[in-house]
Motif scaffolding. Sequence first.
Motif, PDB file in Angstrom:
ATOM      1  N   LEU A 152      36.531  40.408  24.919  1.00 27.47           N
ATOM      2  CA  LEU A 152      37.213  41.688  24.739  1.00 27.47           C
ATOM      3  C   LEU A 152      37.483  41.959  23.261  1.00 27.47           C
ATOM      4  O   LEU A 152      37.302  43.094  22.792  1.00 27.47           O
ATOM      5  CB  LEU A 152      38.526  41.714  25.532  1.00 27.47           C
ATOM      6  CG  LEU A 152      39.335  43.007  25.386  1.00 27.47           C
ATOM      7  CD1 LEU A 152      38.540  44.228  25.853  1.00 27.47           C
ATOM      8  CD2 LEU A 152      40.652  42.903  26.158  1.00 27.47           C
ATOM      9  N   GLN A 155      43.290  53.979  26.880  1.00 25.53           N
ATOM     10  CA  GLN A 155      43.540  52.535  26.819  1.00 25.53           C
ATOM     11  C   GLN A 155      42.990  51.772  28.011  1.00 25.53           C
ATOM     12  O   GLN A 155      43.292  50.596  28.187  1.00 25.53           O
ATOM     13  CB  GLN A 155      45.048  52.299  26.690  1.00 25.53           C
ATOM     14  CG  GLN A 155      45.628  52.965  25.441  1.00 25.53           C
ATOM     15  CD  GLN A 155      47.142  52.991  25.443  1.00 25.53           C
ATOM     16  OE1 GLN A 155      47.797  52.905  26.473  1.00 25.53           O
ATOM     17  NE2 GLN A 155      47.713  53.091  24.254  1.00 25.53           N
ATOM     18  N   MET A 205      36.885  43.085  29.357  1.00 28.09           N
ATOM     19  CA  MET A 205      38.146  43.285  30.075  1.00 28.09           C
ATOM     20  C   MET A 205      38.109  42.595  31.427  1.00 28.09           C
ATOM     21  O   MET A 205      39.098  41.988  31.861  1.00 28.09           O
ATOM     22  CB  MET A 205      38.431  44.785  30.230  1.00 28.09           C
ATOM     23  CG  MET A 205      39.752  45.087  30.923  1.00 28.09           C
ATOM     24  SD  MET A 205      41.222  44.524  30.009  1.00 28.09           S
ATOM     25  CE  MET A 205      41.389  45.876  28.819  1.00 28.09           C
ATOM     26  N   TYR A 223      44.751  48.206  27.521  1.00 32.65           N
ATOM     27  CA  TYR A 223      44.816  47.497  26.245  1.00 32.65           C
ATOM     28  C   TYR A 223      45.551  48.442  25.298  1.00 32.65           C
ATOM     29  O   TYR A 223      45.593  49.658  25.511  1.00 32.65           O
ATOM     30  CB  TYR A 223      43.416  47.138  25.707  1.00 32.65           C
ATOM     31  CG  TYR A 223      42.709  48.292  25.040  1.00 32.65           C
ATOM     32  CD1 TYR A 223      42.918  48.570  23.688  1.00 32.65           C
ATOM     33  CD2 TYR A 223      41.847  49.118  25.753  1.00 32.65           C
ATOM     34  CE1 TYR A 223      42.291  49.649  23.074  1.00 32.65           C
ATOM     35  CE2 TYR A 223      41.223  50.191  25.154  1.00 32.65           C
ATOM     36  CZ  TYR A 223      41.451  50.454  23.815  1.00 32.65           C
ATOM     37  OH  TYR A 223      40.852  51.521  23.217  1.00 32.65           O
ATOM     38  N   ARG A 224      46.144  47.901  24.267  1.00 31.70           N
ATOM     39  CA  ARG A 224      46.908  48.745  23.350  1.00 31.70           C
ATOM     40  C   ARG A 224      46.628  48.344  21.902  1.00 31.70           C
ATOM     41  O   ARG A 224      46.578  47.159  21.582  1.00 31.70           O
ATOM     42  CB  ARG A 224      48.409  48.645  23.625  1.00 31.70           C
ATOM     43  CG  ARG A 224      48.790  49.029  25.052  1.00 31.70           C
ATOM     44  CD  ARG A 224      50.287  48.997  25.273  1.00 31.70           C
ATOM     45  NE  ARG A 224      50.626  49.117  26.682  1.00 31.70           N
ATOM     46  CZ  ARG A 224      50.748  50.266  27.334  1.00 31.70           C
ATOM     47  NH1 ARG A 224      50.552  51.406  26.701  1.00 31.70           N
ATOM     48  NH2 ARG A 224      51.068  50.284  28.616  1.00 31.70           N
ATOM     49  N   LEU A 230      46.387  39.994  21.690  1.00 30.03           N
ATOM     50  CA  LEU A 230      45.077  39.606  21.160  1.00 30.03           C
ATOM     51  C   LEU A 230      45.182  39.172  19.700  1.00 30.03           C
ATOM     52  O   LEU A 230      44.224  38.646  19.133  1.00 30.03           O
ATOM     53  CB  LEU A 230      44.095  40.769  21.296  1.00 30.03           C
ATOM     54  CG  LEU A 230      43.860  41.265  22.720  1.00 30.03           C
ATOM     55  CD1 LEU A 230      42.934  42.488  22.728  1.00 30.03           C
ATOM     56  CD2 LEU A 230      43.293  40.161  23.613  1.00 30.03           C
ATOM     57  N   TRP A 258      47.469  44.355  18.661  1.00 31.48           N
ATOM     58  CA  TRP A 258      46.527  44.480  19.768  1.00 31.48           C
ATOM     59  C   TRP A 258      47.052  43.681  20.955  1.00 31.48           C
ATOM     60  O   TRP A 258      47.419  42.505  20.818  1.00 31.48           O
ATOM     61  CB  TRP A 258      45.169  43.912  19.374  1.00 31.48           C
ATOM     62  CG  TRP A 258      44.387  44.670  18.348  1.00 31.48           C
ATOM     63  CD1 TRP A 258      44.303  44.402  17.009  1.00 31.48           C
ATOM     64  CD2 TRP A 258      43.516  45.792  18.581  1.00 31.48           C
ATOM     65  NE1 TRP A 258      43.453  45.285  16.399  1.00 31.48           N
ATOM     66  CE2 TRP A 258      42.951  46.157  17.333  1.00 31.48           C
ATOM     67  CE3 TRP A 258      43.173  46.521  19.726  1.00 31.48           C
ATOM     68  CZ2 TRP A 258      42.057  47.204  17.204  1.00 31.48           C
ATOM     69  CZ3 TRP A 258      42.285  47.570  19.601  1.00 31.48           C
ATOM     70  CH2 TRP A 258      41.735  47.906  18.350  1.00 31.48           C
ATOM     71  N   SER A 259      47.076  44.293  22.136  1.00 26.01           N
ATOM     72  CA  SER A 259      47.566  43.582  23.313  1.00 26.01           C
ATOM     73  C   SER A 259      46.912  44.139  24.566  1.00 26.01           C
ATOM     74  O   SER A 259      46.257  45.180  24.546  1.00 26.01           O
ATOM     75  CB  SER A 259      49.092  43.713  23.421  1.00 26.01           C
ATOM     76  OG  SER A 259      49.454  45.067  23.633  1.00 26.01           O
ATOM     77  N   VAL A 260      47.110  43.418  25.660  1.00 27.99           N
ATOM     78  CA  VAL A 260      46.633  43.849  26.982  1.00 27.99           C
ATOM     79  C   VAL A 260      47.770  43.656  27.968  1.00 27.99           C
ATOM     80  O   VAL A 260      48.481  42.643  27.914  1.00 27.99           O
ATOM     81  CB  VAL A 260      45.411  43.019  27.440  1.00 27.99           C
ATOM     82  CG1 VAL A 260      45.074  43.282  28.906  1.00 27.99           C
ATOM     83  CG2 VAL A 260      44.204  43.321  26.553  1.00 27.99           C
ATOM     84  N   THR A 277      47.931  43.570  32.105  1.00 33.86           N
ATOM     85  CA  THR A 277      47.115  43.590  33.317  1.00 33.86           C
ATOM     86  C   THR A 277      47.995  43.178  34.491  1.00 33.86           C
ATOM     87  O   THR A 277      48.726  42.185  34.396  1.00 33.86           O
ATOM     88  CB  THR A 277      45.888  42.675  33.184  1.00 33.86           C
ATOM     89  OG1 THR A 277      45.258  42.530  34.467  1.00 33.86           O
ATOM     90  CG2 THR A 277      46.235  41.295  32.636  1.00 33.86           C
TER      91      THR A 277
END
Length: 293
Positions: free
Chosen positions: A38, A95, A102, A131-132, A169, A249-251, A253
């Motif tokens: 990713l 996003q 992903m 994701y951001r 991330l 950067w982040s996710v 889920t």
Amino acid sequence: MSTQHDQGGLTEEQKQQFQDDGFLHIRNLLSNQALQPLIDELTKKVDDGTQAAVKAGVLDPSNTYDDEPFETRLGMVSSACADPNWIWSNYFRDQKIRTAGMFTLRTAPELLDVVGSLIGQEIFAHPQFNYRAKLPNQDITVIPWHQDLAYLIPEEAGDTLVVNVWLPLVKAYEENGCMQLIRGSHRFNLINHNYQEPTPGHTGGKGISEAELPHGDIVTAELDVGDVLLTTERVVHRGLPNRGKTVRWSVDTRYSQIGLPTGRAHVPGFVARSVKNPESVAMSHHDWNRQFA
């Protein structure tokens, strides 16, 4: 409070802590193998956005910062643009990407092991995920205090345990906009979400006003790459402003038990793990995308 990950899911102590606090920080859970695909996709997306900004005439060709790392490049090229939000608005505002990277992250076995400790081995990858890319000093991406359930349809999903996994991330710390949570706030019913960020173009949506916040310890969750933060759908949390030099950067889920209401019935998810019906498990992002055909 954070704990080191042991192989094969959560310990009884970790499960109890999740139930007591409404969240659990696990250190060093995810491998580079789970994260890098990713990161590679997003790195290419930054490059695509940079080249498009040059072509559109909003970025000088000498300011593409080709040698900057993933952590900083998007922030630096954005600052150099005539409109600092141009690349973000055109390439990163949406996003939700259903890509191979992903999918790899959302189905990482070590991630599903810990989620399975909380909801069992019939795991549905919830339709709500993001994701951001939170840029330095970008106020439109500051997320107010909220409960995730408020962004679903509470009448449908109010009895479903939705486990949110928030993971960085890049290193997430207070200065670059990590998450804060109110310990034990998941014990409250859904709180009024009447607060709206005053910033024009804000992405965070509705939130809880300071006057209606529940009492409890505010925990600042600083995470390293590979760490995860598990939260319930009711715990009150927010994302801090990014006043650092790196892009945060982040996710996030989410997962729920197969067959339970998601609160997003009109949006497909996919089966991430099933012991009862292994043939129903999505094997690639192509299976995931077929749900939208």
